[in-house]
Design an enzyme around this catalytic site. Sequence first.
Site, PDB file in Angstrom:
ATOM      1  N   ASP A 307     -46.789 -35.071 -87.124  1.00 49.14           N
ATOM      2  CA  ASP A 307     -45.664 -35.275 -86.213  1.00 49.14           C
ATOM      3  C   ASP A 307     -44.955 -33.944 -85.960  1.00 49.14           C
ATOM      4  O   ASP A 307     -45.063 -33.008 -86.750  1.00 49.14           O
ATOM      5  CB  ASP A 307     -44.689 -36.349 -86.731  1.00 49.14           C
ATOM      6  N   ASP A 308     -44.277 -33.851 -84.837  1.00 49.40           N
ATOM      7  CA  ASP A 308     -43.582 -32.602 -84.523  1.00 49.40           C
ATOM      8  C   ASP A 308     -42.449 -32.412 -85.537  1.00 49.40           C
ATOM      9  O   ASP A 308     -41.901 -33.379 -86.068  1.00 49.40           O
ATOM     10  CB  ASP A 308     -43.047 -32.618 -83.087  1.00 49.40           C
ATOM     11  N   CYS A 309     -42.103 -31.131 -85.767  1.00 48.27           N
ATOM     12  CA  CYS A 309     -41.252 -30.814 -86.910  1.00 48.27           C
ATOM     13  C   CYS A 309     -39.870 -31.457 -86.795  1.00 48.27           C
ATOM     14  O   CYS A 309     -39.248 -31.409 -85.742  1.00 48.27           O
ATOM     15  CB  CYS A 309     -41.162 -29.311 -87.060  1.00 48.27           C
ATOM     16  N   TRP A 311     -39.352 -34.578 -86.861  1.00 47.83           N
ATOM     17  CA  TRP A 311     -39.451 -35.776 -86.028  1.00 47.83           C
ATOM     18  C   TRP A 311     -38.637 -36.927 -86.617  1.00 47.83           C
ATOM     19  O   TRP A 311     -37.951 -37.654 -85.902  1.00 47.83           O
ATOM     20  CB  TRP A 311     -40.922 -36.192 -85.865  1.00 47.83           C
TER      21      TRP A 311
END
Length: 821
Positions: A307-309, A311
Amino acid sequence: MAAASILQLLFSLHFLFVLFAYVKGGPIVVCDTRALAELGYDPIKLHFCDKSLPYQVRAKDLVGRLTLDEKIAQLGDKAEGVKRLHIPAYNWRSEALHGVSDVGFGTHFDDTIRAATSFPTVLLTAASFNETLWKAVGEAISDEARAMHNVGLSGLTFWSPNVNVATDPRWGRIQETAGEDPFLVSRYGVNYVRGLQDVKGYINVPDKNSRPLKVAACCKYYTPYDMEKWTADPTKKTDRYHFDAQVPDRDMLETYNYPFEMCVKEGDVASIMCSYNRVNGIPTCADPKLLNSTVRGLWGLNGYIVDDCDWVVATVLIPERYRNDTPADAISQAFRAGVDLDCRGNYSPHYMMDAITQGKLSEAEIDHALINLYVVLMRLGWFDGSPGDYLHLGQNDVCSKENLELAAEAARQGIVLLLNDNSLPLPLNYSTPDGSGRKPTVAVVGPHANATTAMLGNYALKTGTACRYVTPLDAIQGYANVKYAPGCLDVNCEDTSGFQEAAKATDGTDATFLFLGLDLSYEDEDSDRQNLYLPKNQIALLDAVFKEPYPSLLVIVVLSGGGVDLSDWGSKVHAILWAGYPGAEGGQAIADILFGKHDPAGRLPISWYKGDYTNKLPMTSMQLRPNPALGYPGRTYKFCTDDGIVFPFGFGMSYTTFNYTISAPKSVSIELPETQKCIHIANPTEDCPSILVANSKCTEMVKIVVTVMNIGQRNGAHVVVLFSSPPDNIGGTLPRKRVVGFQRVFIKSGESLPVEFNLNVCKSFSFISEDANELLPAGDHSIAAGNDFTGGLVFTESAVSTKISIMIHQGTSQTRRIDHL
Ligand SMILES: *[C@@H]1O[C@H](CO)[C@@H](O)[C@H](O)[C@H]1NC(C)=O
Ligand SMILES: *[C@@H]1O[C@H](CO)[C@@H](O)[C@H](O)[C@H]1NC(C)=O
Ligand SMILES: *[C@@H]1O[C@H](CO)[C@@H](O)[C@H](O)[C@H]1NC(C)=O
Ligand SMILES: *[C@@H]1O[C@H](CO)[C@@H](O)[C@H](O)[C@H]1NC(C)=O
Ligand SMILES: *[C@@H]1O[C@H](CO)[C@@H](O)[C@H](O)[C@H]1NC(C)=O
């Protein structure tokens, strides 16, 4: 033995020793027999170190040895490692969007290696339309990445490339993408991923889970995204953490998901990152349909999903949080949906423990994630030692002469000549009365005339400077006598006190090069553009330069990611060049083109719109098709009408002239098996109006040959872009045309070259129906090479087109069955 020879021998022994120590001191290998023996293990009995077993089995064995706490400690980007098993800490986040970067914590520069080669930002490299180049850039970057790993400065998992399809011209991250066309973006993504990942000799292996990796790439940000922060309309303002992209399935299939699908299927990418925003109400990282069912199930990802940081924090802390989630809810939804690694940022790992103790997530589910992660690390050689021949790579392979040259070459191939009244290239030698000739004298003006860091764009070097900079000014000085008068030094040009000097510098010169454009203060991650114009004081600088006595020859060079509306200047300037953010060697590439050492052949990977385009279209509307009721123009070349555009997608000029002929079969027949149904579409004239691509064998191919002739005086490269358009009697708003192939070729003056395209009929002539089915319609399809665009500032453009009739037969016409889907 002579003393000299003994010395020589000692010297080479010393050299061998140094080499050995260097390799020994290189990256730690988990299954180091000596280290494991010191920890009291008999390495033979540790199945996870048994090279004869498949990686899956080894990873499972390893995970089976971990306690729950140990497991949780490995599931963030900063994996803590397990000392008792000789598993070192590992930082998963390295970045290499257009060169190894220290934006992620997995990579550092220090005195051993101070910088890595800075290639142009992706949009400019994409503009080369050269697949060989994209792969070569990926290979050079992964050489540098392995070198940095060998000296302990970087990990092996790189969260690049960005394969989003950029459909809004304001988007701050356009520079990171390969543009607005899904086919182009996917070809870029596949080649770049293969350049980063492929180990020679293992390009295709039967068991993809055992395929060794040079470094692991990551295609991001899955999936529709296209905005950072939008404030223009107070009632709709939002940002990427809150944004809920409404995207019909049709557009997902046709546009936004396509490059990700190709990344997985054709690039065999080792990882996918999901984005912050929601799609159709559900956060992308918590959507099992998008992640587990599609990326893993349908496409067959061999690797991990991250997942994007931050998230979890981003989705939980927002006011209208998703289903009133707690952090434990969010983390369990993400892992249930298919996430294997949480880029934690500020989120604390004990939430994962909460999720498990509260029964929201099972230990078996995180075991599954860990296996996905460890298999990737095994493929990278993190357990057994480097695959391929990479251990010799070190300090000297970073910022090497070859890589700096490739960075300059990428910029040269990408730079787009947008306008030219034959003033360019500038002669290298002007005649003089005495016959001896002289160098040109030029004025070099504008805030980017001596650009350094601005040439790098984003996701470049966080600390320090590039290997070196070749600024436009430096490089132009190699060709001409230069009067340098920037006028102003930053893109805002707030200090106008230098304008007069800039205007004066143009007097008596052969040409004036005006370097304008944007920088990261106008377009970046977390920051979208407010409009499509140049900063207003740059226009004032232009005005100051463009007055009597007029410069004898005025050339604008634009450094930017997204397009700028220069339509007011079309009739005043002699030439316009777009140079993207060309990387640290960019000045050389620009000068080589201005003076004709290299012929430009780049093509715009995005449409350049008129400035008022964005007034009509909120960033929050992801809709591609025009909406007349709301006054929305369509997005991208597929749906926007020509009158909204200044320079179209795929446009770019050359110093020489090419013309085309096209040959294609007049018709293609498709014989259906008795059992396959024809599908009804609003196309009553055909016996069998269309077929469902998913149910068809789709073996029919057509060969299109575009013969390109260089009828100009100079040698040059040329990009042939091939478009197809559906029959015009099909209902609904279909793309006017779409890219089905492209090739970059080199042709000498006076010569011609047949450029062949072998197209799969189903893939190149299908369309996506409103209910998201891919259909191949019968009827007359058009196929065109080049742009048929007229308008904006485009004065010359060659294009040819022809028709191919697709006929679909099913046994005898009496047996035909037509279904409504
Ligand atoms: C994930 O996909 C697999 C098969 O593709 C399926 O068996 C499983 O139930 C899915 N899990 C979730 C949580 O959707
Ligand atoms: C320029 O052209 C003249 C005349 O053709 C020639 O004598 C001279 O060597 C040339 N100078 C350079 C630098 O090429
Ligand atoms: C151009 O930029 C470089 C690097 O910032 C600087 O050292 C140099 O002095 C500049 N050149 C001029 C003429 O200002
Ligand atoms: C291409 O150029 C050649 C040579 O000038 C000319 O004979 C031919 O007619 C041109 N073809 C087209 C399609 O314009
Ligand atoms: C494509 O890129 C490769 C690698 O830089 C280069 O060798 C080749 O000449 C390029 N092709 C054309 C036609 O420019």
